[in-house]
Design a protein around this motif. Structure first.
Motif, short mmCIF file in Angstrom:
data_model
loop_
_atom_site.label_atom_id
_atom_site.label_comp_id
_atom_site.label_asym_id
_atom_site.label_seq_id
_atom_site.Cartn_x
_atom_site.Cartn_y
_atom_site.Cartn_z
N ASP A 15 0.81 -1.31 0.07
CA ASP A 15 0.08 0.00 -0.09
C ASP A 15 0.78 1.26 0.29
OD1 ASP A 15 -2.38 -1.45 -0.06
OD2 ASP A 15 -2.35 -1.81 1.84
N LEU A 16 1.89 1.45 -0.88
CA LEU A 16 2.67 2.36 -0.90
C LEU A 16 1.76 3.64 -1.64
CD1 LEU A 16 5.47 3.99 -1.43
CD2 LEU A 16 5.68 2.78 -3.63
N ASP A 17 1.64 4.74 -0.82
CA ASP A 17 0.91 6.03 -1.51
C ASP A 17 1.70 7.03 -2.10
OD1 ASP A 17 -1.33 7.27 -1.79
OD2 ASP A 17 -1.58 7.66 0.51
N GLY A 62 0.51 -3.58 -14.86
CA GLY A 62 0.60 -3.04 -14.03
C GLY A 62 1.98 -3.11 -13.42
N ILE A 63 3.15 -3.81 -14.14
CA ILE A 63 4.19 -4.23 -13.29
C ILE A 63 5.50 -3.69 -13.94
CG2 ILE A 63 5.64 -6.22 -12.81
CD1 ILE A 63 2.95 -8.04 -13.19
N ALA A 64 6.26 -3.00 -12.94
CA ALA A 64 7.62 -2.23 -13.06
C ALA A 64 8.87 -3.18 -12.66
CB ALA A 64 7.74 -0.82 -12.71
N MET A 65 9.65 -3.20 -13.10
CA MET A 65 10.94 -4.03 -12.63
C MET A 65 12.41 -3.17 -12.64
SD MET A 65 10.03 -8.06 -13.94
CE MET A 65 11.67 -8.54 -13.38
N ARG A 82 3.71 -2.56 -3.45
CA ARG A 82 2.39 -2.77 -4.18
C ARG A 82 1.80 -1.14 -3.74
NH1 ARG A 82 -1.92 -6.52 -1.56
NH2 ARG A 82 -1.77 -4.96 0.11
N CYS A 83 1.58 -0.64 -4.79
CA CYS A 83 0.95 0.71 -4.97
C CYS A 83 -0.50 0.54 -4.48
CB CYS A 83 1.24 1.59 -6.08
SG CYS A 83 3.00 1.62 -6.45
N LYS A 84 -1.01 1.55 -3.53
CA LYS A 84 -2.32 1.75 -3.50
C LYS A 84 -3.08 2.13 -4.63
CE LYS A 84 -3.05 3.39 1.08
NZ LYS A 84 -3.66 4.37 2.08
N GLN A 85 -2.66 3.14 -5.40
CA GLN A 85 -3.19 3.62 -6.67
C GLN A 85 -2.16 3.37 -7.81
OE1 GLN A 85 -6.44 4.28 -6.93
NE2 GLN A 85 -6.56 4.27 -4.59
N PRO A 86 -2.67 3.27 -8.95
CA PRO A 86 -1.52 3.09 -10.27
C PRO A 86 -0.73 4.21 -10.22
CG PRO A 86 -3.84 2.42 -10.87
CD PRO A 86 -3.88 2.95 -9.49
N VAL A 87 0.53 4.31 -10.49
CA VAL A 87 1.48 5.36 -10.64
C VAL A 87 1.87 5.19 -12.02
CG1 VAL A 87 3.88 5.95 -9.80
CG2 VAL A 87 2.21 5.01 -8.26
N PRO A 88 1.79 6.24 -12.97
CA PRO A 88 2.54 6.56 -14.07
C PRO A 88 3.83 6.15 -14.26
CG PRO A 88 1.71 8.64 -13.56
CD PRO A 88 1.48 7.72 -12.44
N PHE A 89 4.45 5.47 -15.19
CA PHE A 89 5.83 4.87 -15.17
C PHE A 89 6.22 5.19 -16.65
CE2 PHE A 89 6.20 3.50 -11.12
CZ PHE A 89 7.76 2.79 -10.94
N LEU A 98 2.55 -2.75 -9.10
CA LEU A 98 3.43 -3.58 -8.56
C LEU A 98 4.97 -3.19 -8.92
CD1 LEU A 98 1.50 -6.90 -9.16
CD2 LEU A 98 1.75 -5.60 -6.79
N ILE A 99 5.73 -3.15 -8.07
CA ILE A 99 7.12 -2.67 -8.19
C ILE A 99 8.19 -3.86 -7.55
CG2 ILE A 99 8.97 -1.04 -7.94
CD1 ILE A 99 6.67 1.02 -7.70
#
Length: 146
Positions: A15-17, A62-65, A82-89, A98-99
């Protein structure tokens, strides 16, 4: 499916915000601050950002590495979030939840490629991705990966 060999006790942030790619990477990399195998944390994070500029490693779904092959780590280091909301990459502003961030020392390239391939194969399974997104706690998250 074979077991995925992640470094033991890889830190996890549920729940990364955050709202930006930079903040997300800094938060996940921050989990490795003080890690005995990270010799220079600031230089390691800078190497991850340099790698992001070249070609941000996005798997889709929705996955970044984000990662870096750098002498600033003595052994493979790994952290997850795991992010609370989608983060633009990336340039395409791909939404990421998911990171999986890691550092690889130059002498461990073969292990890095094998681990990355195994993780990518696992994360291509929509059922596993959903289990990661739904995991109520760290134990369930890690279990979904193994």
């Amino acid at each position: 499916m074979s077991s995925l060999a992640l470094p033991p006790n890889a830190p996890l942030l549920l729940d990364l915000d955050v709202s930006t790619e930079e903040d997300a990477i800094r938060a996940v990399a921050g989990l490795l601050k003080g890690h005995p195998d990270v010799t220079d944390h600031a230089a390691f994070v800078a190497a991850v950002f340099e790698r992001q500029k070249i070609n941000p490693p996005l798997l889709g779904n929705g996955i970044a590495m984000p990662h870096a092959r750098t002498p600033q780590v003595k052994e493979v280091v790994f952290a997850m979030a795991r992010c609370k909301q989608p983060v633009p990459f990336g340039d395409g502003q791909t939404p990421v939840r998911l990171i999986f961030l890691y550092g690889i020392p130059p002498h461990r390239v073969a292990e890095h490629l094998a681990t990355t391939a195994a993780l990518a194969r696992r994360l291509r399974d929509p059922a596993i991705v959903q289990r990661l997104l739904d995991a109520p706690d760290a134990e369930a998250f890690v279990e979904a990966l193994s």
